[in-house]
Design a protein around this motif. Structure first.
Motif, mmCIF file in Angstrom:
data_model
loop_
_atom_site.group_PDB
_atom_site.id
_atom_site.type_symbol
_atom_site.label_atom_id
_atom_site.label_comp_id
_atom_site.label_asym_id
_atom_site.label_seq_id
_atom_site.Cartn_x
_atom_site.Cartn_y
_atom_site.Cartn_z
ATOM 1 N N ARG A 23 0.823 -1.215 0.000
ATOM 2 C CA ARG A 23 0.000 0.000 0.000
ATOM 3 C C ARG A 23 0.854 1.260 0.000
ATOM 4 N N LEU A 24 1.954 1.264 0.755
ATOM 5 C CA LEU A 24 2.833 2.430 0.780
ATOM 6 C C LEU A 24 3.499 2.649 -0.577
ATOM 7 N N ALA A 26 2.238 1.785 -3.498
ATOM 8 C CA ALA A 26 1.209 2.289 -4.403
ATOM 9 C C ALA A 26 0.950 3.772 -4.153
ATOM 10 N N GLN A 27 0.941 4.178 -2.894
ATOM 11 C CA GLN A 27 0.735 5.586 -2.566
ATOM 12 C C GLN A 27 1.903 6.427 -3.080
ATOM 13 N N HIS A 28 3.110 5.923 -2.946
ATOM 14 C CA HIS A 28 4.290 6.641 -3.417
ATOM 15 C C HIS A 28 4.278 6.758 -4.940
ATOM 16 N N ALA A 30 1.653 6.839 -6.811
ATOM 17 C CA ALA A 30 0.615 7.810 -7.166
ATOM 18 C C ALA A 30 1.121 9.236 -6.981
ATOM 19 N N ARG A 31 1.901 9.473 -5.942
ATOM 20 C CA ARG A 31 2.472 10.815 -5.739
ATOM 21 C C ARG A 31 3.444 11.168 -6.849
#
Length: 69
Positions: A23-24, A26-28, A30-31
């Motif tokens: 999840r981290l 994927a969030q990175h 996306a940023r």
């Protein structure tokens, strides 16, 4: 029996850790995708002719003829 419970707990913790890391990441990603890196200083304008230079010499001949001299 205690060994089986401990093993199940370790497997569960590993799975939770993998999920958190996924999840981290994927969030990175996306940023990074949302941020535009192409124009760091839009106020600086390059004069014409200061872009990538066309190939010269052997590289130009090999590209034009498809062979290396």
């Amino acid at each position: 029996m205690e060994t089986l419970i401990a093993l199940a707990a370790v497997v569960l913790l590993i799975a939770l850790g993998m999920s958190l890391i996924h999840r981290l990441n994927a969030q990175h990603d996306a940023r990074i995708a949302a941020h535009h890196f192409s124009d760091p200083f839009p106020a600086i304008v390059r004069p014409p002719g200061h872009g990538p230079h066309p190939p010269t010499g052997r590289a130009a001949r090999s590209r034009a003829t498809g062979t290396w001299p």
